[in-house]
Design an enzyme around this catalytic site. Sequence first.
Site, mmCIF file in Angstrom:
data_model
loop_
_atom_site.group_PDB
_atom_site.id
_atom_site.type_symbol
_atom_site.label_atom_id
_atom_site.label_comp_id
_atom_site.label_asym_id
_atom_site.label_seq_id
_atom_site.Cartn_x
_atom_site.Cartn_y
_atom_site.Cartn_z
ATOM 1 N N TYR A 159 0.815 -1.213 0.000
ATOM 2 C CA TYR A 159 0.000 0.000 0.000
ATOM 3 C C TYR A 159 0.853 1.270 0.000
ATOM 4 O O TYR A 159 0.738 2.081 -0.941
ATOM 5 C CB TYR A 159 -0.993 0.004 1.172
ATOM 6 C CG TYR A 159 -1.761 1.298 1.277
ATOM 7 C CD1 TYR A 159 -1.461 2.239 2.269
ATOM 8 C CD2 TYR A 159 -2.752 1.612 0.353
ATOM 9 C CE1 TYR A 159 -2.133 3.443 2.341
ATOM 10 C CE2 TYR A 159 -3.439 2.818 0.421
ATOM 11 C CZ TYR A 159 -3.120 3.732 1.422
ATOM 12 O OH TYR A 159 -3.791 4.940 1.498
ATOM 13 N N LYS A 163 1.258 4.073 -3.077
ATOM 14 C CA LYS A 163 0.936 5.503 -2.935
ATOM 15 C C LYS A 163 2.149 6.368 -3.273
ATOM 16 O O LYS A 163 2.026 7.422 -3.897
ATOM 17 C CB LYS A 163 0.454 5.790 -1.499
ATOM 18 C CG LYS A 163 -0.847 5.143 -1.104
ATOM 19 C CD LYS A 163 -2.025 5.504 -2.012
ATOM 20 C CE LYS A 163 -2.501 6.911 -1.825
ATOM 21 N NZ LYS A 163 -3.696 7.208 -2.651
HETATM 22 N N1 LIG Z 1 -8.746 6.735 4.957
HETATM 23 C C1 LIG Z 1 -7.619 7.338 5.309
HETATM 24 O O1 LIG Z 1 -7.262 7.434 6.483
HETATM 25 C C2 LIG Z 1 -6.739 7.913 4.242
HETATM 26 C C3 LIG Z 1 -5.613 8.632 4.650
HETATM 27 C C4 LIG Z 1 -4.768 9.166 3.675
HETATM 28 C C5 LIG Z 1 -5.059 8.997 2.339
HETATM 29 N N2 LIG Z 1 -6.149 8.305 1.963
HETATM 30 C C6 LIG Z 1 -6.396 8.157 0.524
HETATM 31 O O2 LIG Z 1 -7.678 8.719 0.246
HETATM 32 C C7 LIG Z 1 -8.281 8.045 -0.868
HETATM 33 C C8 LIG Z 1 -9.677 7.615 -0.485
HETATM 34 O O3 LIG Z 1 -9.558 6.778 0.646
HETATM 35 P P1 LIG Z 1 -10.846 6.302 1.457
HETATM 36 O O4 LIG Z 1 -10.425 6.127 2.874
HETATM 37 O O5 LIG Z 1 -11.986 7.190 1.119
HETATM 38 O O6 LIG Z 1 -11.089 4.849 0.832
HETATM 39 P P2 LIG Z 1 -12.423 4.171 0.309
HETATM 40 O O7 LIG Z 1 -12.081 2.743 0.065
HETATM 41 O O8 LIG Z 1 -13.558 4.489 1.197
HETATM 42 O O9 LIG Z 1 -12.690 4.919 -1.083
HETATM 43 C C9 LIG Z 1 -11.990 4.561 -2.245
HETATM 44 C C10 LIG Z 1 -12.984 4.591 -3.405
HETATM 45 O O10 LIG Z 1 -12.286 4.216 -4.593
HETATM 46 C C11 LIG Z 1 -13.091 3.293 -5.305
HETATM 47 N N3 LIG Z 1 -12.261 2.403 -6.116
HETATM 48 C C12 LIG Z 1 -11.452 1.409 -5.675
HETATM 49 N N4 LIG Z 1 -10.907 0.780 -6.727
HETATM 50 C C13 LIG Z 1 -11.362 1.395 -7.854
HETATM 51 C C14 LIG Z 1 -11.169 1.207 -9.232
HETATM 52 N N5 LIG Z 1 -10.382 0.227 -9.702
HETATM 53 N N6 LIG Z 1 -11.803 2.032 -10.089
HETATM 54 C C15 LIG Z 1 -12.622 3.012 -9.637
HETATM 55 N N7 LIG Z 1 -12.870 3.248 -8.334
HETATM 56 C C16 LIG Z 1 -12.228 2.437 -7.463
HETATM 57 C C17 LIG Z 1 -13.845 2.497 -4.235
HETATM 58 O O11 LIG Z 1 -15.011 1.909 -4.769
HETATM 59 C C18 LIG Z 1 -14.132 3.585 -3.203
HETATM 60 O O12 LIG Z 1 -15.381 4.190 -3.427
HETATM 61 C C19 LIG Z 1 -7.353 6.883 -1.210
HETATM 62 O O13 LIG Z 1 -6.566 7.222 -2.335
HETATM 63 C C20 LIG Z 1 -6.468 6.731 0.033
HETATM 64 O O14 LIG Z 1 -5.194 6.233 -0.300
HETATM 65 C C21 LIG Z 1 -7.001 7.748 2.867
HETATM 66 C C1 LIG Z 2 -2.735 -2.741 17.539
HETATM 67 C C2 LIG Z 2 -3.616 -2.950 16.333
HETATM 68 C C3 LIG Z 2 -4.955 -3.463 16.759
HETATM 69 C C4 LIG Z 2 -3.670 -1.646 15.503
HETATM 70 C C5 LIG Z 2 -5.071 -1.067 15.303
HETATM 71 C C6 LIG Z 2 -4.974 0.267 14.617
HETATM 72 C C7 LIG Z 2 -4.662 0.167 13.090
HETATM 73 C C8 LIG Z 2 -5.723 -0.649 12.388
HETATM 74 C C9 LIG Z 2 -4.560 1.603 12.542
HETATM 75 C C10 LIG Z 2 -3.404 2.343 13.248
HETATM 76 C C11 LIG Z 2 -2.855 3.349 12.221
HETATM 77 C C12 LIG Z 2 -3.853 3.279 11.080
HETATM 78 C C13 LIG Z 2 -3.393 3.774 9.725
HETATM 79 C C14 LIG Z 2 -3.017 5.271 9.776
HETATM 80 O O1 LIG Z 2 -4.086 6.019 10.341
HETATM 81 C C15 LIG Z 2 -2.766 5.812 8.415
HETATM 82 C C16 LIG Z 2 -3.211 5.226 7.297
HETATM 83 C C17 LIG Z 2 -2.838 5.846 5.989
HETATM 84 C C18 LIG Z 2 -4.016 5.896 5.014
HETATM 85 O O2 LIG Z 2 -3.546 6.231 3.721
HETATM 86 C C19 LIG Z 2 -4.759 4.608 4.950
HETATM 87 C C20 LIG Z 2 -5.175 4.105 6.323
HETATM 88 C C21 LIG Z 2 -3.967 3.977 7.277
HETATM 89 C C22 LIG Z 2 -3.031 2.900 6.750
HETATM 90 C C23 LIG Z 2 -4.511 3.604 8.683
HETATM 91 C C24 LIG Z 2 -5.059 2.180 8.705
HETATM 92 C C25 LIG Z 2 -5.426 1.674 10.092
HETATM 93 C C26 LIG Z 2 -4.249 1.795 11.050
HETATM 94 C C27 LIG Z 2 -3.111 0.914 10.623
#
Ligand SMILES: NC(=O)c1ccc[n+]([C@@H]2O[C@H](COP(=O)([O-])OP(=O)(O)OC[C@H]3O[C@@H](n4cnc5c(N)ncnc54)[C@H](O)[C@@H]3O)[C@@H](O)[C@H]2O)c1
Ligand SMILES: CC(C)CCC[C@@H](C)[C@H]1CC[C@H]2[C@@H]3[C@H](O)C=C4C[C@@H](O)CC[C@]4(C)[C@H]3CC[C@]12C
EC number: 1.1.1.-
Length: 369
Positions: A159, A163
């Site tokens: 992952y 990214k």
């Molecule tokens: N959730 C977080 O904490 C977090 C933190 C930093 C960055 N991001 C980034 O933000 C973005 C959105 O994350 P999220 O948490 O909303 O995730 P999410 O899984 O809720 O949303 C992702 C969306 O992308 C769509 N998708 C997946 N594969 C696809 C494909 N092949 N074609 C078209 N659509 C597709 C999914 O259906 C979904 O609606 C991601 O790029 C993720 O890397 C998320």
């Molecule tokens: C001790 C275990 C039970 C850990 C439980 C927490 C774990 C699932 C959480 C901790 C940190 C979280 C990640 C962090 O907030 C940042 C990101 C970057 C973002 O791009 C995608 C989600 C992610 C990886 C979070 C996922 C959940 C994590 C690992």
Amino acid sequence: MAEPAQVPSLVYLVTGGCGFLGEHIVRMLLEREPRLRELRVFDLHLSPWLEELKTGPVQVTAIQGDVTQAHEVAAAVAGSHVVIHTAGLVDVFGKASPQTIHRVNVQGTQNVIEACMQTGTQFLIYTSSMEVVGPNVKGHPFYRGNEDTPYEAVHRHPYPCSKALAEQLVLEANGRKVNGGLPLVTCALRPTGIYGEGHQVMRDFYNQGLRFGGRLFRAIPASVEHGRVYVGNVAWMHVLVARELEQRAALMGGQVYFCYDKSPYKSYEDFNMEFLGPCGLRLIGTHPLLPYWLLVLLATLNALLQWLLRPLVLYTPLLNPYTLAVANTTFTVSTNKAQRHFGYKPLFSWEESKARTIQWVQALEGSAW
Ligand SMILES: NC(=O)c1ccc[n+]([C@@H]2O[C@H](COP(=O)([O-])OP(=O)(O)OC[C@H]3O[C@@H](n4cnc5c(N)ncnc54)[C@H](O)[C@@H]3O)[C@@H](O)[C@H]2O)c1
Ligand SMILES: CC(C)CCC[C@@H](C)[C@H]1CC[C@H]2[C@@H]3[C@H](O)C=C4C[C@@H](O)CC[C@]4(C)[C@H]3CC[C@]12C
């Protein structure tokens, strides 16, 4: 003389617009971008709530498509002024293979870039992630760092690797000529751990707590700080960047910006309890109840079980070697680059962000989740 009324003339495309962050971006654009004529929502899985958005003044076009399919992306991008590319596989739990994560997050992003070049779309905003930076494989802390803080960004997990590669593609594409001869202007936003209405991991924690009689058991030292940011502020930053990128292309083009707000620095579990506590859950233990070596053993067993069970069932627990390592490594940001470059200020205070998230968790009680 009053400003001439802005005639809605712009076409935006949001890939991944039905996801956790995507939905907030879509709704924020409809509320706060008066120049919108059409909003295209591109996603592998279209959500039912899109239908309710079609009754407003802005044309909302739902497009079911796959970013790994270049022709589908090109058809969705054609004619748009701005692309917000937030689609991606956010998988640190082993749900998808490394190949699939790469195909969606990297090849999918390349397809979006190529589509902008071919169709003449000039402005591309990419939702990157803090994980492009860290935590790295060595578990080095990143304490109140900013976009210029030196840090050894070395990753092995599919992952963060995907990214980082995707972000690099987007930034390198800045300045390339699109069809028609104008330059492509790109930038990448790096949210830390996003929280708020619709956050699946928060749901998982809540459901886990309900299963254990309203109790969660501390696994991470309270001293390990994790940066978190409210989804509404992340959405707002995307809207603002999309609005300012044309006027400030020389300054913002090819830049990265951490997404930040006034959410407090806390351990991942203590931060979650800001919302789960008022919903009746208790975090047991002021220190981790199990020694770290035992957690490593349990995480490794989970990974082994996942591998053994994969032919039969997808076993994807929260605890695995990667999530344990990330959770146990301090990663917080302290920056004002977004404010300096395009006047970003969080739209939602910490109090508002907290209240909205608590309200959402409380509504989960009777939900089917
Ligand atoms: N959730 C977080 O904490 C977090 C933190 C930093 C960055 N991001 C980034 O933000 C973005 C959105 O994350 P999220 O948490 O909303 O995730 P999410 O899984 O809720 O949303 C992702 C969306 O992308 C769509 N998708 C997946 N594969 C696809 C494909 N092949 N074609 C078209 N659509 C597709 C999914 O259906 C979904 O609606 C991601 O790029 C993720 O890397 C998320
Ligand atoms: C001790 C275990 C039970 C850990 C439980 C927490 C774990 C699932 C959480 C901790 C940190 C979280 C990640 C962090 O907030 C940042 C990101 C970057 C973002 O791009 C995608 C989600 C992610 C990886 C979070 C996922 C959940 C994590 C690992």
